[in-house]
Write an enzyme that holds these catalytic residues in place. Sequence first.
Site, mmCIF file in Angstrom:
data_model
loop_
_atom_site.group_PDB
_atom_site.id
_atom_site.type_symbol
_atom_site.label_atom_id
_atom_site.label_comp_id
_atom_site.label_asym_id
_atom_site.label_seq_id
_atom_site.Cartn_x
_atom_site.Cartn_y
_atom_site.Cartn_z
ATOM 1 N N LYS A 1 0.845 -1.204 0.000
ATOM 2 C CA LYS A 1 0.000 0.000 0.000
ATOM 3 C C LYS A 1 0.876 1.247 0.000
ATOM 4 O O LYS A 1 0.611 2.215 -0.713
ATOM 5 C CB LYS A 1 -0.935 -0.005 1.214
ATOM 6 C CG LYS A 1 -2.099 -0.976 1.064
ATOM 7 C CD LYS A 1 -2.829 -1.232 2.369
ATOM 8 C CE LYS A 1 -3.848 -2.354 2.163
ATOM 9 N NZ LYS A 1 -4.418 -2.866 3.408
ATOM 10 N N GLN B 1 -5.472 -1.931 9.507
ATOM 11 C CA GLN B 1 -5.191 -3.235 8.886
ATOM 12 C C GLN B 1 -5.789 -4.353 9.734
ATOM 13 O O GLN B 1 -5.599 -4.380 10.956
ATOM 14 C CB GLN B 1 -3.678 -3.402 8.716
ATOM 15 C CG GLN B 1 -3.271 -4.628 7.927
ATOM 16 C CD GLN B 1 -3.729 -4.605 6.464
ATOM 17 O OE1 GLN B 1 -3.753 -3.553 5.823
ATOM 18 N NE2 GLN B 1 -4.091 -5.747 5.935
ATOM 19 N N ASP C 1 -11.568 2.093 3.345
ATOM 20 C CA ASP C 1 -11.757 0.650 3.191
ATOM 21 C C ASP C 1 -13.226 0.306 2.920
ATOM 22 O O ASP C 1 -13.525 -0.786 2.446
ATOM 23 C CB ASP C 1 -11.375 -0.051 4.517
ATOM 24 C CG ASP C 1 -10.114 -0.890 4.385
ATOM 25 O OD1 ASP C 1 -9.765 -1.267 3.254
ATOM 26 O OD2 ASP C 1 -9.507 -1.181 5.433
HETATM 27 N N1 GUN Z 1 -6.807 -7.397 5.702
HETATM 28 C C1 GUN Z 1 -6.907 -8.138 4.577
HETATM 29 N N2 GUN Z 1 -7.414 -7.399 3.589
HETATM 30 C C2 GUN Z 1 -7.653 -6.171 4.091
HETATM 31 C C3 GUN Z 1 -8.175 -4.963 3.550
HETATM 32 O O1 GUN Z 1 -8.566 -4.853 2.386
HETATM 33 N N3 GUN Z 1 -8.237 -3.920 4.418
HETATM 34 C C4 GUN Z 1 -7.867 -4.010 5.693
HETATM 35 N N4 GUN Z 1 -7.980 -2.947 6.459
HETATM 36 N N5 GUN Z 1 -7.375 -5.104 6.231
HETATM 37 C C5 GUN Z 1 -7.281 -6.176 5.432
#
Ligand code: GUN
Length: 284
Positions: free
Chosen positions: A52, A96, A119
């Site tokens: 990211k 996350q 998200d």
């Molecule tokens: N953990 C696995 N995929 C994701 C995601 O798309 N966003 C977040 N915040 N955590 C994750």
Amino acid sequence: MGTIINGKELAEKLQDATAVEVKELEKAGLRPGLVVLLVGENAASQTYVKNKQLAAQRIGIHSKVMRYPATISEDELLKEIEHFNQAEEFHGILVQLPLPKHIDEEKVLLAIDPIKDVDGFHPMNLGRLFAGAPHMIPCTPYGIMKMFEAYEISLAGKQAVIIGRSNIVGKPMAHLLLAENATVTIAHSKTANLPELAKKADILIVAIGQGHFVTKEFIKPGAVVIDVGMNRNEAGKLIGDVKFDEVEPIAGFITPVPRGVGPMTITMLMQQTVEACRRQKLGE
Ligand code: GUN
């Protein structure tokens, strides 16, 4: 032989367009900002967060990763979120997942200001999506919709089967497909006769989190097969939920792992961060 949907290539193309948008915003004195909160040492999470950050750098989005020990209390984490809800330079906040067991994930997601919830996991944003008027859309299903668009895969009237019922992928995916007039079935690990059901699908989306779960017996010839899986096999190699080698010859379209859905998820996160900035600063 199926057409391989090149998620990486499409992601780069879309990111380039987002980078141009970021340059335009810069002229107006704006810089989209994303803060990622990472709790603990989960190896997969570390990789996602790194990817990211790389994407944000590439596009010109200001990004910051806040790392917290796995022992952080729920209250402390909620206070951090409250801080970033108020912080002017961050238009997007991402926590996350997964979080350590002692922290209530639902409470944490509720604490994020919906306008900064890039998200799309806040119940307000999920509710808007389910009501057919989305603001922020969970990035994986959103990225999959962009793949359908780019590869001119029509959805209206099609039978779509989703294997997996998570709030992050399965459920929002169903609503996005429904909005495009597909007929949608959500299946899961307890569904009876799953291969038989999957074999009826024109569009098969697999997000069950089990390596090589979907074999050729699940596939209708010519079907569009989207693999959301990210699993490690015994050798530590990244593999999808779909047995690509045996499914690809039957499928009409198929996504690989890696270089399929993953890069698109990150791309949509970046795009929504820019949108969040516009909404917050320009009232768009
Ligand atoms: N953990 C696995 N995929 C994701 C995601 O798309 N966003 C977040 N915040 N955590 C994750």
